[in-house]
Every structure is written in C-alpha cells, then in structure tokens.
Design an enzyme around this catalytic site. Sequence first.
Site, short mmCIF file in Angstrom:
data_model
loop_
_atom_site.label_atom_id
_atom_site.label_comp_id
_atom_site.label_asym_id
_atom_site.label_seq_id
_atom_site.Cartn_x
_atom_site.Cartn_y
_atom_site.Cartn_z
N LYS A 84 42.69 64.71 17.58
CA LYS A 84 44.16 65.03 17.43
C LYS A 84 44.53 63.79 16.94
CE LYS A 84 47.83 66.50 20.56
NZ LYS A 84 48.10 66.99 22.05
N SER A 161 50.01 71.57 22.58
CA SER A 161 50.15 70.83 21.45
C SER A 161 48.80 70.66 20.55
CB SER A 161 50.81 69.56 21.55
OG SER A 161 50.03 68.48 22.12
N SER A 185 48.26 70.92 27.07
CA SER A 185 47.96 70.79 25.52
C SER A 185 46.57 70.84 25.16
CB SER A 185 48.90 69.54 24.95
OG SER A 185 50.32 69.80 25.02
#
Length: 459
Positions: A84, A161, A185
Amino acid sequence: MADRIAPEELATRSAAAIGAAMADGRADPVALTGYLLDRIAEQRSPVFLKATGDRALREAKAAWDRLADGRPLSPLDGVPIAWKDLVDMAGETTTAGSEVYRNAAPAARDATIVTRAELGGMIALGKLNLTEFAYSGLGLNPHFGTPLNPHSEVPRVPGGSSSGSGVAVAAGMAPVAIGTDTGGSVRVPAALNGVVGYKSSEGRLEKAGVFDLSPTLDTVGPLARSVLDCVLVEAVLRGAPRSDVKRRPVDGMSVFVPQHVVLDDLDPAVLENFEASLERLARAGACIGRKPLPAFARAFAQMGQIGTITAAEAYVVHRDLMDGPDRARIDPRVVSRIAAGTRMSAADILTIQQSRAEAIREMRATLGEVFIAFPTVAHTAPEIAPLEADEALFHATNLKTLRNTLMGNYFNLPGLAIPNGHDAKGLPTSFLLSAMGGMDDALLGAGLGAESVIRGDGQ
C-alpha cells in the site's frame, strides 16, 4: 527434477503454495515475477500506482540463487508482495494516495516491514493505490483513479482504504498485499474482494516508515488468499521467519456473536451466509453463544455524539495541509472527515480515551478468550456511480461499510476477514472472526482450524 509449474498457473495459487513450490524447485521466482509485472502493466484500472520492476527482478534473481543452493530465508522466499502506498520503499515516492504528495521526494529508506519482508526473501512488486490519506472505507480516489472491484462488470467499489491491496490479490496481480487498518481498511477490501485479510493488534507489527492516519489506531496487516498465507506473512513482517502459530480445532472452540449494532440492517445474502457459516461451525463442534453486547452500542453512540479518535488524530497529522492553501487539493470527502476533528474539544478526546480504556477492560472481563464473530461488512460492494453523484449517499454508505470493522479498532480486536460466499450477483460476502487484543496467535490458530468450515469448502 520436479516438473516446473508455469507462471500463469503459479500466479493463481496461495502464497504458502507458491513458497512451497519455490523451495522444492518446481517454481522459478524470476519467471513468476516477470509474469506478474506484465499483468500489472496491463491493469484495467489503477491498482498499482508504481511497479518497482528493477527492484523486483533483482530480488527475484537473488531468490533464485538462494533457492538453487537450498538456502531459503523463510517459507515465503521467492514469493512476490505488493505494498500500500503509505509504506516507504527506498527511492520511491510515498504518495498516500494524495495529489499533494504526488511529486514528493522519494523515501530515503525502506519501512521496517519492507526491510523484514526482503530479509524473508519476498519480492517487492511495487506501490498500491488507496483512498487519500487512508481515510475512507469505500476506496474511491479522485486523484489517481479508483481500482475496480474484479467481481463485477459494472464498476463497483473495491473497499478501502487499502483498495489496491484488495484488488491486486483478487485480480491475480500479487499473491500477497500489505494494507493498513484504522477503521477496517484491511478487512473491508478483503471482504468486498473475496480474499482473506488480517488486522493485527495495536503494536503487533512495526509502523516505522508507514504514513500515519491515527497513530493510536493504525495497524498493519496482509491481504492474501488463505489464513495460512496471513500467518506466514505476519511472521516475516515481525522478523520471525518461522511462525509459532498452532492450528486450533473447531471442536470445542467458543464463538460469541454480539447482538448489538453489528447485525443491524444486513443485506439478505450477508445474513444468510453468516448464519450458514455459524451453523457449519456448530456442526463441527464449536460452541456458539449469542447475547447483547452493550459496549458495542455505547461505543457506536459515543462516536456519533462526540466524534472519533481517528478524526482528532487525523487533523493533528494533517493540520498544516488543512489550515493552508493545499486544503483545496485534497478530496473534499476526505477534508470533511478530517475537519470533524477540529470540532472536538480536549474534554471530548479525553472522554473517548477514558471510555475506550474502560470498555476494553469490561469486554476482556466479560468475554475472556472467547472468539467474536459477526459479518465483516453489512453489504456487498455497491456501485460507484451513485456514490460519486451524491455526497450524502457517499458518507452514509461509507459509515455503514465501516460500522462493523471499526468496532475492532475501537476495542483493539485483532481480526480475520474470511470469505464465506456470494450474493445473487456473484459479489463476495465475508465472516469476521476476532479476539481480544494481544490474542493474535490464538486468533490465527483458530482461523487455520476454522477457515474451511467458515468458507463451506466441500459442503
């Protein structure tokens, strides 16, 4: 020599299976890495923000040399991994999904978890898309574009997210992806994309070199194709190439289902698949208990009345941006969530912190070592277009998407999101198994024992 497995077949397997094939000479890390880099180059939506091809091929060649000599660094030596884009990689810009940081200076060094993955022989494929500043459960990003959920021809949200992390694993671009989880997330994109996601306890995995949203609640975790994958990756990220997690039998396992908040207003398929998973667990010998959990209702009500730790800390993290001209460059939906932190007083924040500590003590005394179960997300992946057109709908849907998982962050519950079926449109549903903070080994062991039962494999 054992027959080689073609890269296109290998790419569909779990990280554990890929690692085993690497170790016994049936797989070539260079060939697999090249194949995945080609897939990334052909992505149909912005899942990867940057592929680190040179680094990946260099690491793959080093893995090839070690494996040929019978010197694997871990059970995942030669297995590709993606990060990420909150996580620093030396020489690469960490954008945090924001236009503000698109052209920021490259990171000087790897985050600690990236270093540990390399020490375990894993191969860094690149940086993954996310919601700006990691502050939404839906996964939309107006700056870099939104990764599309691979389970639908109609554009649907990937979950956030860690949006790119969920899609990368589900779409076959990486066997493992790393996300962060502050309100869901990791678990939300795992659920909406039909993969496994593990949220660790606070402090379990090192966050040095990981961009903050809420320093109190932020945790790191993998998204992968099996619980075993998460067990092995988690060990590598802790710098412990061999895991001590032991599989726990389902027979005799105690599972508690809260009757407050988390079962409200579920999609019919989410409820049906959750109850089917519970029924299978009971038939396998698990002890299923159901009763109200007032602490959940109090926590949810307090968040609505006073605010959240995340909002307060996000404003502190981003105060210079929020109070300066760059505020206009941030997604307005993210601005509105951060701005909620400006309306909170010192008394509000202290009240939340005290209430949280008391609630965690109460829950620990009430539940002890019982595992906690409820649906990961109340619904399957919604379509993107209505959310883009209606900001009020966006915020309402975002809150509902995060409603169940944020309980895990508030109460510091490590959690495993495990796929447990689909709805009539073929969209995945997910079962969340959690435990009290610090019980990660027990939770992962329970996940190893219960995964096939929760999924309904062969039943």
